[in-house]
Structures are given as C-alpha cells and as structure tokens.
Design a protein around this motif. Structure first.
Motif, short mmCIF file in Angstrom:
data_model
loop_
_atom_site.label_atom_id
_atom_site.label_comp_id
_atom_site.label_asym_id
_atom_site.label_seq_id
_atom_site.Cartn_x
_atom_site.Cartn_y
_atom_site.Cartn_z
N THR A 1 16.15 -24.65 -20.69
CA THR A 1 16.44 -22.94 -19.45
C THR A 1 14.93 -22.97 -18.74
OG1 THR A 1 16.03 -21.14 -20.41
CG2 THR A 1 18.27 -22.69 -20.42
N TYR A 2 14.92 -23.70 -18.00
CA TYR A 2 13.55 -23.44 -16.72
C TYR A 2 12.92 -21.83 -17.35
CZ TYR A 2 9.81 -22.38 -14.02
OH TYR A 2 8.31 -21.94 -13.20
N THR A 3 13.51 -20.58 -17.23
CA THR A 3 12.75 -19.58 -17.49
C THR A 3 12.79 -19.04 -18.59
OG1 THR A 3 15.19 -18.80 -16.27
CG2 THR A 3 14.19 -17.19 -17.49
N GLY A 4 13.55 -20.50 -20.19
CA GLY A 4 13.53 -19.67 -21.14
C GLY A 4 11.69 -20.08 -21.24
N LYS A 5 11.44 -21.19 -20.75
CA LYS A 5 9.70 -22.09 -20.48
C LYS A 5 9.18 -21.18 -20.70
CE LYS A 5 11.62 -27.00 -20.36
NZ LYS A 5 11.89 -27.77 -20.43
N PHE B 1 15.16 -21.30 -24.65
CA PHE B 1 13.89 -21.12 -24.42
C PHE B 1 13.15 -22.67 -24.64
CE2 PHE B 1 13.64 -17.10 -26.98
CZ PHE B 1 13.07 -16.30 -25.81
N GLU B 2 13.87 -23.65 -25.25
CA GLU B 2 13.68 -25.03 -24.89
C GLU B 2 13.85 -25.98 -23.66
OE1 GLU B 2 11.49 -26.42 -26.67
OE2 GLU B 2 11.21 -24.77 -28.45
N ARG C 1 8.83 -18.80 -23.05
CA ARG C 1 7.45 -19.27 -24.10
C ARG C 1 6.34 -19.44 -23.34
NH1 ARG C 1 7.86 -23.35 -27.74
NH2 ARG C 1 7.85 -24.92 -26.59
N ALA C 2 6.05 -19.60 -22.38
CA ALA C 2 4.43 -19.30 -21.43
C ALA C 2 4.31 -18.16 -21.68
CB ALA C 2 4.28 -20.31 -20.02
#
Lengths: 257, 334, 293
Positions: C164-168, C161-162, C171-172
């Motif tokens: 990787t792009y997919t993780g961000k 979540f913190e 979270r968005a």
C-alpha cells in the motif's frame, strides 16, 4: 623535522559510498597542515577517523610512532591529539572557565572517590588547572568572560572557546575543524595570528577551513580532497598553481584570493 | 554554588523538627523520606549527570536490605559490617550490569535495570528460607555503632539526618570536581567529552555503581530501622517512584532529591487518604496512576524537574535546552 | 503420555505463548522503527483490550462485536496517548521517552485496577469442542487461533508495508525521517497511526489469549516486558526477528516451566533479556541494531 602524525591509506565507506578513500599524508612537528576541498569531500570524516569517533574500513593512523588503531577517542586524546568541531560542541550550560577546565581533564588525576571527599577547589591540582585555564582564556582573547555560561557567548567567541578547550590538555596535535567559520574578518585575522603563534611554540595543527585567505596565510602544506580522494598535496603556492585543483575546486569558489 | 547559610538554616530546621512535630507517624515518614532521598541523590547523579536512567533502583535498595538483614541475623555479623556489605553487594552487581550496557543507548540500561529489578523481586519472593519468601525476614537487630544502639525512632532520625547530610556534601563536592565537570560534560556533548580525554563509559559506570551503593546504604539502614523486611517495598513500582522523586525534585540540583522525596512521600500519603473518599472501594496500588501521570507531565513540560521552579538560577540555565543533550551533531557531515 | 508426546505438548504451549510474545514484539518493533520510541505500555493494550471485551461480553454483546469494539477503542486510545504524551516529547532524548512510556504503562495498569479490580475475567473460547489430539498431545484449539493471528499479523503488516501507499510511506519514514519530511510525508501523523495500530493489534492479541489465560488488570506488564525481550532478541529492527524471537522465548519458557520449575518461568525470560543485553545487545538474530556513532 620529525613526523608527528602519519596517515596511510585511510578509507571509510558509508553505505557503499567511499567518504574517504585511500588518503595518506604526514603532519610534521610544528606544522600547520590544511585539508581543503568542497563540502562532502571527506574532511570532517578524516577528523572523525583520526580522533577515533569513527573506525576506518582500511588504512592506519600512526602518532609519534605508535599506531592508533583500535584506540577509543579518550585514549587518542590521552596520546596527545585533541580537536574542535565544525558545528560547535561546547558544554553550553557550563561556564567558559569550566569548559576549559574540562578540556584540561587529562591533566588531573582526581578520580571519582577522591572527588567525593575533596572540598571543591581546595586541592592543589584543582588550583593549578584553574590558574592555567584562566591564563589560556586570556590568551585566546576571552579575558573577563570566564564566569559566563558558554552558550551565552557570541558565536565567534564560542569558536575561540572551543580552541581554548582543545588546547587545555596540552596536546601535541590539534585538529581544527573550520575554526574561522562565522568569524568576521577582524576576528579571522586575529585567529590566523594566534595559530601562527601556536606553531612557533611548537604545536602542530591539522586544519580544515573554507576561508582560503586564512588557509593560504597560515598553512605550511595543503592537501586537497575531492569526493573523498586526495587530488593534490603541496605548499600554498603549489596548490594555487595546480590546474587540477583549480578545475575541481578553486574554480568554483568565489572566495579564493 | 551552594549557599552555606541556607544549608545551615535547613539543617537547624531538621535538627529541631522532631521537637516541633511530636508525632511518631510524622517522624517515621521523615525517616523514610530521608532514606529515599539517599537513593534519589544517587539516581540524580545517574540521570542528571550521566544521562542514564535506572528502573531497577528498588532492587538495589532491596539487595542492600536483604544483605544487611541476612548477614546480621543468620550469619551473626556485627551490624556495621553488615551495613558495609549492604553497600558493597549492590555496587558489585551494578558494575556487572552496567559495564556492557552503558556503552549502548540509554534504552539498554533502562531495559537491563528494569529486567534486573523484576528478577530480583522474583528472587526475594522465591528465595525460600534464605529470603523468607513473601512473608520476609523478621528479627533483624537494631544498628549498633560502638555501644550506641539505634533502637528508638528519634535516634534513628538523627542518624539518617547525618547520613543524608554527609552524602549531600560528598555529592556536592563531586559535581564541582574534575569528575563532576566530566559528568556534566558528558551530558552536554558526549563526543566533545570523549575527544577531551574523558572515558565516558567508565564515568557513566562509576556514576551507576555509586548510585547503586547509595541505594544499598539506604536499604541496609531501612532493614535496621524497620527490623522486618518483605519483598513488597522493593517492587518495580518503587523503582518508578524513585525515578519520579528524582525528576520531580529537579535533576542536577542540590535540593532536588530532598524536595522530590518529600513531595512524593507526602503525595503518596495524601492519596492513600483521599482516593478512598472519592472512589469508595478503591484498593491496591491505585496511587501509581497519579504517579504515572505526574511523571509523564513532568517529563513533557519540565524534564529538568519541578525543583527548578524553586531555584531560578538553575531554571534559567536549563531554559535553553528542554530536550537535554545533543549527541550526534559532531560526527555527521564531512 | 510418552516422553515425545510430552515434549510435543510443551512445544505446542510454547508456540502459543511465543505467538503472543511475537505479536507484542511485532507492534513494538514497528512502532520503534517509525517513531524511535520503545513503547513499554504495549502490554497494557492487551490487558485493556481483553478486559474491555470481557465486560462487553458480560453485558450481552456477542464475541465478534465485543472484539470489534475493543479493538477500535484501543486503537483510539493508542492514538490519543501518542497525541497527548508521545508527540509532545518527540524531540526529547530517549531517556525521557522511555520514562514516559513506562509511566503510561503504570498509569494504565492503575486505571485497569480501578475499573476492573483484581478479579480475573474470562472470555469464551472462539471455537467449541475439546482439545485436538495431535501426535499424542492435546492441543487447545485456541492456540491455533493465536498462531493464526500471528500469521495474519505478519502477512498483514508485510502486505501493508510492501503493497500500500501508506505502507511505503511508513517505510520511507523508517529509512530516513528527514528525507521523508522533505518529500511531504508527515512523520507526526505516521507516529500517531503507529500507536493506534499498536493499540488495535494489542487489543486483538489480548482478546485471543484470554480464553486460555483469563484476563487481569496486571497481565500486561510482564507480557510487555517479554515482548521487549523478544524484540531485543530479534535485534529491535526487523519484524521477522521479532516473530522468531517471540516464538523462541515462548518455547524456552514452556520447556523451562515444564521441565524445571513453573515458579521460575518469569525469571527465565528476564534472565534471557539480561543475558542478551549483557552479551549481545545488538540481538541474537539479524543485523546490528545500534548505530555506533
């Protein structure tokens, strides 16, 4: 004239941003008090705070001398304040008549158990509420539509139905959230006339409305909100002449008469 | 609106039905279906009107059964008094569970009732002498009302028919009353209902308690019908079946609970017969696969229930809002 | 064994149990935050993963191979279920969504019953050797594997979540679904991914506990419910709360079973759930989960 509603220092934050900041005003008996301001100025939030759908972070609302702090929405309705919603909240699958009769909920006393053993429509209370609801439906101009599902009405009629529903319990103060939105000019004129008639009958109204023509015509006093803060308060004539108001709001709005 | 002629026709049909079928097996199924439909009527009020779901109604059903059984055997209560207690206890428990959870999202009542259902089932199994543990309680007397003893299936059938009729009529009264309008209003717009003066938490609680009382009534009658109870019919799977019956029959309709109970009971019997033919050696509660899949399909494609297929008026009424109620709309913005 | 050793023993078995609950709660909370759906079928992912791996092992596959296949299969199943049952009802009220996930749970359980029957199946322990003696208590090495998986899952999810792009993007989407859509993020794909991830994590957890508990077709139901209890204790909105809630619940159960009665072990966690729901529905740990209006 007597003060009916007294709002003092009303404040509400959403995620650190003040949606409504230290707003104070009073609504007199038999007065139409308008809140105007650009979108996002906090008008609907004020309505939600007064009707108890939101809790204020600071400030007080006093109605007929009694504080409304901590009361639930239904208790505030029972105290004599009802409202309409900007984005209509009709009971869409219920008929026009049922909507207004549901609005008259506070007039009835029949509870859960008694409802189980009472044949539909046979009680005196039910007959009375039905008769009054039908009269109210005629009064707002929905005569002949009582049996239709609310969702089947055209938009303008739905607005009128919301008003009828808000009036059905016999409140002393009605909060009207953009009642003229979506109405054509003839309907708007009719609405303005109706609101003035209600005032003559002694009803007080708190009005949020974008249609300036209507506001200037019906309102006794107007408060202008901008970004959650009150920037002016006065009669329609005073507001129209207020340079700050013109700068902050009226100047940007082509609909101003 | 309810068509009186149709109600009378259906009633007469069920009055003569025992003479047409002449089968104790089918008569027993009809009795069980009738008992289930009492529960499903209450669950329909909770789901269809108050917009809440319970996955613990088998526990209320069981609480009613065990209350009636224990009071009528160990405590020696007269059976009608035990039946009243079988309604009161689940109602009381529902009031305790429902009061805090109904104020929150749908999720919380669902979880609380689910946990409660499993918990009660464990208690039935671990209850030692009081509940008879896994082997249950036997020797429950037949129901006797003022000298009339309901000790034959045919008599019990007419008793259940009368109870179902009374409950149906009471609920039909309810939904057209001031309270029923309020319950329907909550489903349509909770905010508008509140600002019209409706104590929505209280109304939902009343609907929940009422549904638990009906489940207790069915449970008490069940105990006096089978005269032997064990924990197994009051498991979580039964709760799921009640939910299935409610949604299959159609929420918020008069006939829905009867149709739903009948369909699910019949389907259960058919599967019990058919599945071993297709999959030899299949044992246990394999029917639940089908019940689960049907429930998913109904929820996705016809959340208002299959019953709405049969009554076009209601179908049309629901067509505009397959997803159910809107909740948040009125408060945003400003 | 002296009393302190006995207590330490209970603590260890509590942490093992709790680790499992934490893993389930972690998957539940992550999925809930992204999709708004509380996946009541999460426990079945554990059961199916474990049963599948056991069958593969029995058919001659090595444990690592069986693990990889089972995890992949359950990821696929999770994604498929999301597409077929969750996605079509994404706009439905919570009431309908929870009925759907509970229905999926009972269907999957019935399926497991049909395929594997009622007999428990076993998997070999991951590492050989007898129990480790720690502070006078015998610790099953498999417990360490389980806690290791919890730690890996926490670190992995956090990193995902913190960092990787997919993780961000996830979270968005958690923070603002509409907003995420506006900047071109597809919440539907994320929802599918979340369920696939839940399937994979569930299968892994199921395989890790099977050497200790054996696997049965109906093991998932109570595990799922207890994962829910843990998630709710944690407030249903934070991964940290979920892990803490899981461990707490596990310790409570172990002590309850060890010191009071093992028959009431399951009742205990349900009582905890009822208690939390009735007394502090917003969770014992962390911020308020339920939006008020």
């Amino acid at each position: 004239m007597e003060v009916l509603l007294e709002v003092e220092g009303l404040t509400r934050y959403f995620g650190g941003v003040a949606a409504v900041k230290e707003i104070s005003f009073q609504v007199q008996e038999a007065e139409i008090f308008a809140l105007i301001g650009p979108n996002g100025a906090g008008k609907t939030t004020v309505f939600n705070l007064i009707t108890g759908l939101l809790a204020p972070d600071a400030g007080s609302v006093v109605f007929e001398g009694k504080s409304l702090a901590g009361l639930k929405p239904h208790q505030i309705a029972a105290a004599g304040i009802t409202r309409t919603f900007q984005n209509l909240q009709l009971f869409g699958n219920m008929t026009v008549l049922e909507n207004v009769m549901a609005g008259a909920y506070l007039k009835g006393r029949t509870g859960f158990l008694k409802s189980l053993v009472t044949w539909p429509g046979s009680s005196r209370e039910e007959k009375l509420i039905r008769r009054e609801a039908l009269a109210l439906i005629d009064e707002v101009g929905l005569a002949g539509l009582a049996g239709l599902p609310a969702a089947a009405l055209p938009f303008g009629r739905q607005r009128l139905l919301e008003i009828a529903r808000a009036l059905a319990s016999g409140p002393r103060l009605v909060l009207l959230d953009e009642p003229a939105a979506g109405l054509n000019s003839a309907e708007t004129k009719e609405l303005a006339g109706y609101l003035k008639r209600l005032r003559e009958e002694g009803k007080s109204m708190l009005l949020v409305e974008h249609d300036m023509e209507t506001v200037m015509e019906v309102a006794d006093r107007i408060m202008v909100l901008n970004s959650g803060e009150a920037i002016a308060l006065g009669t329609p004539a005073e507001i129209q002449a207020n340079p700050e108001v013109i700068k902050a709001y009226l100047g940007e709005d082509e609909r101003v008469a | 609106m309810l068509k009186k002629a149709l109600v009378f026709a259906v009633l007469i049909f069920f009055l003569v039905l025992p003479f047409l079928i002449r089968s104790n097996y089918l008569l027993g199924m009809l009795i069980v279906t009738g008992l289930y439909s009492i529960i499903v009527i209450g669950l329909g009020i909770l789901m269809g009107y108050a917009g809440q779901v319970s996955f613990g109604h088998a526990a209320f059903f069981g609480l009613g059964s065990y209350t009636a059984a224990i009071l009528a055997t160990s405590c020696g209560w007269p059976t009608p008094a035990a039946l009243l207690a079988a309604m009161a206890l689940p109602g009381l428990v529902a009031a305790l569970i429902g009061r805090p959870t109904l104020k929150l999202k749908e999720l919380y009542l669902a979880l609380a009732t689910l946990a409660f259902g499993i918990l009660v089932h464990i208690l039935f199994n671990e209850g030692g002498e009081i509940t008879g543990g896994p082997s249950g309680l036997a020797g429950i007397p037949y129901l006797s009302l003022g000298g009339l003893v309901f000790d034959r299936d045919i008599e019990f059938y007419y008793l259940v028919l009368a109870v179902v009729l009374l409950v149906s009529l009471a609920v039909n009264n309810l939904i057209q009353s001031r309270t029923g309008r309020a319950l329907r209003a909550i489903r349509e717009s909770e905010h508008a209902a509140q600002t019209a003066g409706m104590d929505t938490s209280l109304l939902k609680l009343q609907a929940f308690v009422f549904s638990a009382v009906l489940a207790g009534l069915a449970g008490g009658l069940y105990a006096f019908y089978v005269t032997f109870i064990s924990p197994s019919p009051f498991s979580f799977h039964m709760s799921v079946q009640f939910v299935l019956m409610a949604v299959v029959g159609g929420l918020g309709t008069f006939w829905g609970p009867l149709q739903g109970s009948g369909l699910v009971v019949a389907l259960g019997e058919a599967l019990r017969w058919a599945v071993p033919l297709v999959i030899p050696g299949a044992g246990g509660e394999y029917q639940i696969i089908f019940f689960g899949i049907i429930l998913v399909l109904v929820m996705i494609f016809r959340p208002a229930g299959l019953g709405s297929l049969l009554s076009p008026q209601v179908n049309q009424e629901r067509a505009g809002r397959p997803g159910g109620r809107e909740v948040d709309g009125g408060v945003a913005g400003g | 064994m002296d009393l302190s050793g006995q207590l330490f023993q209970l603590l260890c078995s509590g942490l093992t149990l709790g680790g499992i609950y934490a893993l389930i709660a972690l998957a539940l909370v992550t999925t809930f935050n992204i999709t708004g759906v509380l996946n009541m079928a999460q426990g079945e992912f554990l059961a199916l993963g474990a049963l599948l791996a056991a069958s593969l092992c029995a058919a001659g596959a090595s444990l690592p191979l069986a693990f990889v296949i089972a995890v992949a299969a359950l990821a696929l199943l999770g994604g498929l279920l999301e597409r077929s049952a969750i996605h079509p009802a994404r706009h439905a009220p919570g009431l309908i969504q929870i009925i759907i996930t509970i229905s999926l749970s009972i269907s999957l359980r019935g399926l497991a019953l049909l395929i594997w029957g009622t007999e428990p199946v076993a998997l070999p322990a991951f590492s050989g050797g007898g129990p480790l003696l720690v502070l006078g208590a015998a610790v099953n090495p498999q417990s360490l594997w389980i806690l290791g998986l919890v730690a890996l899952a926490v670190v992995g999810l956090h990193g995902f979540f913190e960092l990787t792009y997919t993780g961000k993007v996830f979270r968005a989407c958690e923070i603002n679904r509409t907003g995420a859509r506006l900047v071109g993020i597809n919440p539907a794909a994320l929802s599918c991914l979340a369920f696939a991830g839940s399937g994979a994590l569930g299968a892994a957890a199921g395989i890790f506990i099977t050497p200790v508990t054996l696997a049965t077709y109906d093991m998932g139901f109570l595990l799922g419910v207890k994962g829910c209890v843990a998630a709710i204790i944690g407030g249903l909105n934070s991964a940290g709360g979920a892990v803490l809630g899981g461990l707490l619940l596990g310790i409570l159960e172990a002590f309850g079973a060890g010191l009071v009665s093992s028959g009431l072990k399951d009742a205990l966690s349900l009582l905890v759930l009822m208690g939390v729901l009735l007394w502090r529905p917003e969770g014992l740990i962390g911020a308020v989960a339920g939006r008020k209006v």
